[in-house]
Scaffold this active site. Structure first.
Site, PDB file in Angstrom:
ATOM      1  N   GLU A 179      28.857  78.445   9.592  1.00 39.10           N
ATOM      2  CA  GLU A 179      28.177  78.811   8.345  1.00 39.10           C
ATOM      3  C   GLU A 179      26.729  78.323   8.392  1.00 39.10           C
ATOM      4  O   GLU A 179      26.392  77.400   9.142  1.00 39.10           O
ATOM      5  CB  GLU A 179      28.902  78.197   7.146  1.00 39.10           C
ATOM      6  N   GLU A 232      37.186  85.890   4.496  1.00 35.94           N
ATOM      7  CA  GLU A 232      36.791  84.522   4.183  1.00 35.94           C
ATOM      8  C   GLU A 232      36.192  84.442   2.790  1.00 35.94           C
ATOM      9  O   GLU A 232      36.403  83.459   2.060  1.00 35.94           O
ATOM     10  CB  GLU A 232      35.773  84.026   5.231  1.00 35.94           C
ATOM     11  N   GLU A 233      35.442  85.482   2.413  1.00 30.20           N
ATOM     12  CA  GLU A 233      34.700  85.440   1.153  1.00 30.20           C
ATOM     13  C   GLU A 233      35.602  85.454  -0.082  1.00 30.20           C
ATOM     14  O   GLU A 233      35.151  85.160  -1.179  1.00 30.20           O
ATOM     15  CB  GLU A 233      33.718  86.618   1.079  1.00 30.20           C
ATOM     16  N   HIS A 239      33.419  84.299  10.337  1.00 28.36           N
ATOM     17  CA  HIS A 239      34.150  85.347   9.625  1.00 28.36           C
ATOM     18  C   HIS A 239      33.407  86.671   9.736  1.00 28.36           C
ATOM     19  O   HIS A 239      32.192  86.718   9.918  1.00 28.36           O
ATOM     20  CB  HIS A 239      34.409  84.966   8.160  1.00 28.36           C
ATOM     21  N   HIS A 291      24.126  86.013   0.254  1.00 29.74           N
ATOM     22  CA  HIS A 291      24.637  86.735  -0.922  1.00 29.74           C
ATOM     23  C   HIS A 291      23.522  87.356  -1.761  1.00 29.74           C
ATOM     24  O   HIS A 291      23.785  87.851  -2.852  1.00 29.74           O
ATOM     25  CB  HIS A 291      25.494  85.815  -1.809  1.00 29.74           C
ATOM     26  N   ASP A 319      33.784  89.354   7.430  1.00 27.46           N
ATOM     27  CA  ASP A 319      33.546  90.060   6.167  1.00 27.46           C
ATOM     28  C   ASP A 319      32.228  89.621   5.539  1.00 27.46           C
ATOM     29  O   ASP A 319      31.651  88.588   5.910  1.00 27.46           O
ATOM     30  CB  ASP A 319      34.693  89.832   5.185  1.00 27.46           C
TER      31      ASP A 319
END
Length: 336
Positions: A115, A87-88, A23, A309, A25
Protein backbone atom coordinates in the site's frame (compact mmCIF):
# COMPACT_ATOMS: atom_id res chain seq x y z
CA UNK A 1 -16.97 -17.97 -9.30
CA UNK A 2 -16.30 -14.70 -11.16
CA UNK A 3 -13.20 -13.46 -9.31
CA UNK A 4 -9.85 -15.00 -8.48
CA UNK A 5 -6.68 -14.37 -6.53
CA UNK A 6 -3.27 -14.84 -8.11
CA UNK A 7 -0.59 -16.65 -6.09
CA UNK A 8 2.77 -17.14 -7.78
CA UNK A 9 6.02 -18.45 -6.32
CA UNK A 10 9.43 -17.74 -7.83
CA UNK A 11 12.22 -19.81 -6.30
CA UNK A 12 12.44 -23.09 -4.38
CA UNK A 13 9.53 -24.73 -2.57
CA UNK A 14 9.72 -25.89 1.03
CA UNK A 15 11.84 -22.90 2.07
CA UNK A 16 10.58 -19.84 4.02
CA UNK A 17 10.44 -16.84 1.73
CA UNK A 18 8.91 -13.40 1.32
CA UNK A 19 5.38 -12.42 0.24
CA UNK A 20 4.74 -9.32 -1.87
CA UNK A 21 1.04 -8.64 -1.34
CA UNK A 22 -1.11 -6.35 -3.47
CA UNK A 23 -4.74 -6.08 -4.54
CA UNK A 24 -6.18 -5.91 -8.04
CA UNK A 25 -9.45 -4.02 -7.40
CA UNK A 26 -9.97 -0.26 -7.35
CA UNK A 27 -12.61 2.10 -5.96
CA UNK A 28 -15.25 3.60 -8.31
CA UNK A 29 -14.82 6.83 -10.30
CA UNK A 30 -18.50 7.79 -10.47
CA UNK A 31 -19.14 11.36 -9.39
CA UNK A 32 -15.50 12.38 -9.77
CA UNK A 33 -14.24 14.94 -12.27
CA UNK A 34 -11.16 13.56 -14.04
CA UNK A 35 -8.92 15.48 -16.43
CA UNK A 36 -8.31 12.30 -18.44
CA UNK A 37 -9.77 8.82 -18.88
CA UNK A 38 -9.25 7.27 -15.42
CA UNK A 39 -8.74 3.81 -16.94
CA UNK A 40 -6.11 4.83 -19.48
CA UNK A 41 -2.70 5.55 -17.95
CA UNK A 42 -1.58 9.11 -18.74
CA UNK A 43 1.89 10.53 -18.07
CA UNK A 44 2.37 14.25 -17.35
CA UNK A 45 5.32 16.01 -15.72
CA UNK A 46 6.82 12.91 -14.09
CA UNK A 47 3.45 11.63 -12.86
CA UNK A 48 1.36 8.68 -14.00
CA UNK A 49 -2.38 9.38 -13.77
CA UNK A 50 -5.12 6.74 -13.57
CA UNK A 51 -7.50 5.07 -11.16
CA UNK A 52 -5.47 2.83 -8.88
CA UNK A 53 -2.11 4.25 -9.96
CA UNK A 54 -1.11 4.77 -6.34
CA UNK A 55 -3.63 2.38 -4.73
CA UNK A 56 -1.96 0.13 -5.56
CA UNK A 57 -1.37 -0.84 -9.16
CA UNK A 58 1.97 0.94 -9.17
CA UNK A 59 3.24 -1.59 -6.65
CA UNK A 60 1.65 -4.49 -8.53
CA UNK A 61 3.31 -3.36 -11.77
CA UNK A 62 6.72 -3.04 -10.12
CA UNK A 63 6.43 -6.57 -8.74
CA UNK A 64 5.41 -8.03 -12.10
CA UNK A 65 8.18 -6.14 -13.89
CA UNK A 66 10.72 -7.63 -11.46
CA UNK A 67 9.69 -11.25 -12.11
CA UNK A 68 12.23 -11.83 -14.95
CA UNK A 69 15.02 -10.72 -12.61
CA UNK A 70 13.67 -13.01 -9.89
CA UNK A 71 13.65 -15.95 -12.31
CA UNK A 72 17.15 -15.19 -13.56
CA UNK A 73 18.68 -14.72 -10.09
CA UNK A 74 18.21 -17.68 -9.19
CA UNK A 75 16.66 -17.40 -5.73
CA UNK A 76 17.70 -19.42 -2.68
CA UNK A 77 14.68 -18.09 -0.77
CA UNK A 78 11.39 -17.84 -2.68
CA UNK A 79 9.47 -14.67 -3.40
CA UNK A 80 5.69 -15.08 -3.50
CA UNK A 81 3.36 -12.71 -5.35
CA UNK A 82 -0.05 -12.52 -3.66
CA UNK A 83 -2.53 -10.49 -5.73
CA UNK A 84 -6.01 -10.48 -4.21
CA UNK A 85 -9.48 -9.31 -5.22
CA UNK A 86 -12.01 -7.14 -3.33
CA UNK A 87 -9.59 -5.60 -0.87
CA UNK A 88 -11.48 -2.31 -1.02
CA UNK A 89 -14.67 -3.86 0.37
CA UNK A 90 -13.20 -5.71 3.33
CA UNK A 91 -10.03 -7.61 2.32
CA UNK A 92 -12.24 -10.42 1.02
CA UNK A 93 -10.10 -12.25 -1.54
CA UNK A 94 -6.90 -12.49 0.45
CA UNK A 95 -8.58 -14.51 3.19
CA UNK A 96 -8.70 -17.55 0.91
CA UNK A 97 -4.98 -17.33 0.20
CA UNK A 98 -4.18 -16.94 3.88
CA UNK A 99 -6.31 -19.96 4.75
CA UNK A 100 -4.14 -22.04 2.41
CA UNK A 101 -0.96 -20.61 3.92
CA UNK A 102 -2.12 -21.61 7.40
CA UNK A 103 -2.30 -25.23 6.20
CA UNK A 104 1.10 -25.13 4.50
CA UNK A 105 3.98 -27.14 5.93
CA UNK A 106 6.36 -24.19 5.52
CA UNK A 107 5.11 -20.66 6.11
CA UNK A 108 6.67 -17.58 4.51
CA UNK A 109 9.09 -15.77 6.79
CA UNK A 110 7.93 -12.25 5.96
CA UNK A 111 5.28 -10.27 4.10
CA UNK A 112 5.43 -6.81 2.54
CA UNK A 113 2.05 -5.26 1.74
CA UNK A 114 2.56 -2.65 -0.96
CA UNK A 115 0.00 0.00 0.00
CA UNK A 116 1.18 3.58 -0.61
CA UNK A 117 3.56 4.67 2.16
CA UNK A 118 6.01 6.65 -0.03
CA UNK A 119 8.31 3.67 0.62
CA UNK A 120 8.28 4.39 4.36
CA UNK A 121 8.24 1.43 6.75
CA UNK A 122 4.83 1.07 8.39
CA UNK A 123 4.59 -1.31 11.35
CA UNK A 124 1.01 -0.68 12.40
CA UNK A 125 -2.43 0.31 11.19
CA UNK A 126 -5.90 0.50 12.67
CA UNK A 127 -8.50 -2.18 12.23
CA UNK A 128 -12.03 -1.55 10.98
CA UNK A 129 -15.52 -2.82 11.74
CA UNK A 130 -18.51 -1.43 9.86
CA UNK A 131 -22.28 -1.88 10.06
CA UNK A 132 -25.42 -1.13 8.10
CA UNK A 133 -28.30 -0.01 10.31
CA UNK A 134 -31.92 -0.23 9.16
CA UNK A 135 -34.49 1.61 11.27
CA UNK A 136 -38.02 0.29 10.72
CA UNK A 137 -40.63 2.83 11.81
CA UNK A 138 -44.30 3.53 11.07
CA UNK A 139 -45.48 5.80 8.30
CA UNK A 140 -48.35 8.26 8.40
CA UNK A 141 -49.25 11.74 7.14
CA UNK A 142 -46.89 14.36 8.50
CA UNK A 143 -49.84 16.27 10.02
CA UNK A 144 -50.28 13.23 12.28
CA UNK A 145 -46.56 12.85 12.99
CA UNK A 146 -46.97 11.76 16.66
CA UNK A 147 -48.99 8.77 15.44
CA UNK A 148 -46.05 7.50 13.42
CA UNK A 149 -42.50 6.38 14.16
CA UNK A 150 -40.10 8.61 12.24
CA UNK A 151 -37.31 6.29 11.09
CA UNK A 152 -35.12 9.18 9.94
CA UNK A 153 -35.28 10.91 13.31
CA UNK A 154 -34.46 7.73 15.22
CA UNK A 155 -31.59 7.02 12.83
CA UNK A 156 -30.35 10.56 13.49
CA UNK A 157 -30.43 9.98 17.24
CA UNK A 158 -28.34 6.85 16.81
CA UNK A 159 -25.91 8.74 14.58
CA UNK A 160 -25.55 11.41 17.27
CA UNK A 161 -24.74 8.66 19.78
CA UNK A 162 -22.00 7.33 17.48
CA UNK A 163 -20.61 10.85 17.14
CA UNK A 164 -20.68 11.30 20.95
CA UNK A 165 -18.63 8.12 21.32
CA UNK A 166 -16.18 9.38 18.71
CA UNK A 167 -15.82 12.71 20.52
CA UNK A 168 -15.22 10.93 23.82
CA UNK A 169 -12.51 8.77 22.28
CA UNK A 170 -10.88 11.85 20.75
CA UNK A 171 -10.77 13.60 24.13
CA UNK A 172 -10.10 10.78 26.60
CA UNK A 173 -9.50 7.51 24.71
CA UNK A 174 -6.27 5.60 24.22
CA UNK A 175 -3.43 7.33 22.37
CA UNK A 176 -0.70 6.14 20.02
CA UNK A 177 1.45 9.05 18.81
CA UNK A 178 2.82 7.06 15.85
CA UNK A 179 -0.57 7.45 14.10
CA UNK A 180 -1.49 10.59 12.17
CA UNK A 181 -4.90 10.31 13.91
CA UNK A 182 -3.69 9.08 17.32
CA UNK A 183 -7.00 7.79 18.69
CA UNK A 184 -9.85 5.43 17.77
CA UNK A 185 -12.44 7.00 15.46
CA UNK A 186 -16.13 6.44 14.72
CA UNK A 187 -17.82 7.73 11.58
CA UNK A 188 -21.21 7.61 9.82
CA UNK A 189 -20.81 7.87 6.07
CA UNK A 190 -24.15 6.91 4.49
CA UNK A 191 -27.77 7.86 5.27
CA UNK A 192 -30.84 7.11 3.12
CA UNK A 193 -34.39 7.72 4.27
CA UNK A 194 -37.71 9.35 3.49
CA UNK A 195 -39.72 9.91 0.33
CA UNK A 196 -41.54 13.24 0.78
CA UNK A 197 -41.72 15.95 3.43
CA UNK A 198 -45.40 15.32 4.15
CA UNK A 199 -44.83 11.60 4.86
CA UNK A 200 -43.42 10.33 8.14
CA UNK A 201 -40.72 7.90 6.92
CA UNK A 202 -41.00 4.27 7.94
CA UNK A 203 -37.46 3.28 6.94
CA UNK A 204 -33.96 4.74 7.12
CA UNK A 205 -30.66 3.06 6.31
CA UNK A 206 -27.28 4.30 7.55
CA UNK A 207 -23.75 2.91 7.64
CA UNK A 208 -21.11 3.53 10.30
CA UNK A 209 -17.65 2.29 11.18
CA UNK A 210 -15.10 2.12 13.98
CA UNK A 211 -11.36 2.29 13.27
CA UNK A 212 -9.80 1.27 16.58
CA UNK A 213 -6.40 1.40 18.17
CA UNK A 214 -5.28 -1.94 19.53
CA UNK A 215 -5.56 -0.55 23.09
CA UNK A 216 -9.31 0.14 22.81
CA UNK A 217 -11.96 -2.56 23.29
CA UNK A 218 -13.77 -2.54 19.94
CA UNK A 219 -16.40 -5.04 21.07
CA UNK A 220 -17.49 -2.83 23.96
CA UNK A 221 -17.78 0.19 21.66
CA UNK A 222 -20.03 -1.73 19.26
CA UNK A 223 -22.05 -3.03 22.22
CA UNK A 224 -22.52 0.54 23.44
CA UNK A 225 -24.07 1.59 20.13
CA UNK A 226 -26.35 -1.45 20.00
CA UNK A 227 -27.37 -1.05 23.65
CA UNK A 228 -28.39 2.55 22.98
CA UNK A 229 -30.62 1.34 20.16
CA UNK A 230 -32.05 -1.55 22.18
CA UNK A 231 -32.50 0.14 25.57
CA UNK A 232 -33.20 3.79 24.73
CA UNK A 233 -34.58 4.08 21.21
CA UNK A 234 -36.56 0.89 20.53
CA UNK A 235 -38.75 1.15 23.69
CA UNK A 236 -39.90 4.62 22.57
CA UNK A 237 -40.53 3.37 19.03
CA UNK A 238 -42.47 0.31 20.20
CA UNK A 239 -44.65 2.38 22.48
CA UNK A 240 -46.18 3.70 19.23
CA UNK A 241 -45.86 0.56 17.09
CA UNK A 242 -44.83 -2.81 18.57
CA UNK A 243 -43.31 -3.88 15.22
CA UNK A 244 -40.87 -0.93 15.07
CA UNK A 245 -37.23 -1.99 15.39
CA UNK A 246 -33.59 -1.25 14.64
CA UNK A 247 -31.58 -3.91 12.78
CA UNK A 248 -27.76 -4.07 12.62
CA UNK A 249 -25.94 -5.89 9.82
CA UNK A 250 -22.14 -6.21 9.84
CA UNK A 251 -20.70 -5.10 6.50
CA UNK A 252 -16.99 -5.71 6.89
CA UNK A 253 -14.23 -6.29 9.40
CA UNK A 254 -10.48 -6.57 9.30
CA UNK A 255 -7.93 -6.56 12.11
CA UNK A 256 -5.33 -3.94 12.78
CA UNK A 257 -1.59 -4.47 12.47
CA UNK A 258 0.83 -4.21 15.40
CA UNK A 259 4.27 -5.47 14.35
CA UNK A 260 6.89 -4.84 17.07
CA UNK A 261 9.62 -2.45 15.97
CA UNK A 262 12.17 -5.04 17.10
CA UNK A 263 10.77 -7.70 14.74
CA UNK A 264 13.21 -9.01 12.12
CA UNK A 265 10.88 -8.11 9.23
CA UNK A 266 11.01 -4.44 10.28
CA UNK A 267 14.80 -4.40 10.18
CA UNK A 268 14.75 -6.13 6.80
CA UNK A 269 12.29 -3.60 5.39
CA UNK A 270 14.45 -0.73 6.60
CA UNK A 271 17.57 -2.22 5.02
CA UNK A 272 15.83 -2.83 1.70
CA UNK A 273 14.25 0.66 1.68
CA UNK A 274 17.33 2.49 2.96
CA UNK A 275 15.32 3.91 5.87
CA UNK A 276 15.95 4.17 9.60
CA UNK A 277 12.52 5.29 10.79
CA UNK A 278 9.12 3.61 11.00
CA UNK A 279 5.54 4.74 11.51
CA UNK A 280 1.87 3.76 11.60
CA UNK A 281 -1.11 4.70 9.41
CA UNK A 282 -4.84 5.14 10.01
CA UNK A 283 -6.02 3.32 6.87
CA UNK A 284 -6.40 -0.44 6.79
CA UNK A 285 -4.81 -3.23 4.72
CA UNK A 286 -4.65 -7.01 4.58
CA UNK A 287 -1.45 -6.87 6.67
CA UNK A 288 -3.26 -7.62 9.92
CA UNK A 289 -4.69 -10.81 8.42
CA UNK A 290 -1.23 -12.04 7.42
CA UNK A 291 0.07 -11.21 10.89
CA UNK A 292 -2.76 -13.15 12.54
CA UNK A 293 -1.72 -16.14 10.42
CA UNK A 294 1.72 -15.98 12.00
CA UNK A 295 3.53 -14.21 9.14
CA UNK A 296 5.50 -11.13 10.27
CA UNK A 297 4.28 -8.25 8.12
CA UNK A 298 5.17 -4.66 7.23
CA UNK A 299 3.32 -2.22 4.97
CA UNK A 300 5.59 -0.53 2.44
CA UNK A 301 4.86 0.66 -1.08
CA UNK A 302 5.19 3.50 -3.59
CA UNK A 303 2.94 6.54 -3.77
CA UNK A 304 1.05 8.64 -1.25
CA UNK A 305 -2.24 7.73 0.39
CA UNK A 306 -3.16 11.40 -0.09
CA UNK A 307 -3.66 10.64 -3.80
CA UNK A 308 -5.75 7.50 -3.31
CA UNK A 309 -9.49 7.37 -4.11
CA UNK A 310 -9.45 10.89 -5.61
CA UNK A 311 -10.06 12.28 -9.06
CA UNK A 312 -6.80 12.57 -11.03
CA UNK A 313 -5.15 9.94 -8.86
CA UNK A 314 -1.47 9.69 -9.74
CA UNK A 315 1.84 8.17 -8.73
CA UNK A 316 5.19 9.84 -9.25
CA UNK A 317 7.61 8.00 -11.53
CA UNK A 318 10.27 8.56 -8.86
CA UNK A 319 8.18 6.49 -6.44
CA UNK A 320 8.06 3.58 -8.87
CA UNK A 321 11.83 3.85 -9.26
CA UNK A 322 12.24 3.72 -5.47
CA UNK A 323 10.00 0.65 -5.31
CA UNK A 324 11.99 -1.04 -8.07
CA UNK A 325 15.21 -0.39 -6.14
CA UNK A 326 13.62 -1.97 -3.06
CA UNK A 327 12.71 -5.06 -5.10
CA UNK A 328 16.23 -5.25 -6.58
CA UNK A 329 17.61 -5.37 -3.03
CA UNK A 330 15.04 -8.00 -2.05
CA UNK A 331 16.13 -10.17 -4.97
CA UNK A 332 19.77 -9.79 -3.94
CA UNK A 333 18.86 -10.67 -0.34
CA UNK A 334 16.87 -13.70 -1.50
CA UNK A 335 19.84 -15.01 -3.50
CA UNK A 336 22.04 -15.18 -0.43
Amino acid sequence: GSKANVWATIGPSGVPGTILSGHTDVVPVEGQSWSNDPFRLTERDGRLYGRGATDMKGFDACCLAAVPDMVAAPLARPIHLALSYDEEVGCIGVRGMIARLERAEVKPAACFVGEPTEMGVVIGHKGKRSFRVTVHGKTCHSSLAPHGVNAVEYAARLIVKIRDISDRLAHSGARDPLYDVPHTTAHTGVVHGGTALNIVPDACISEFEFRPLAADDLESLVDEVMAHARERLEPEMRAVDPTARIVFEEISEFPGLETPASCEVVGLAKRLAGRNEHGKVAYGTEAGLFALAGIPTVVIGPGSINQAHKADEYIAVSQLEACSAFLDRLIAYSRA
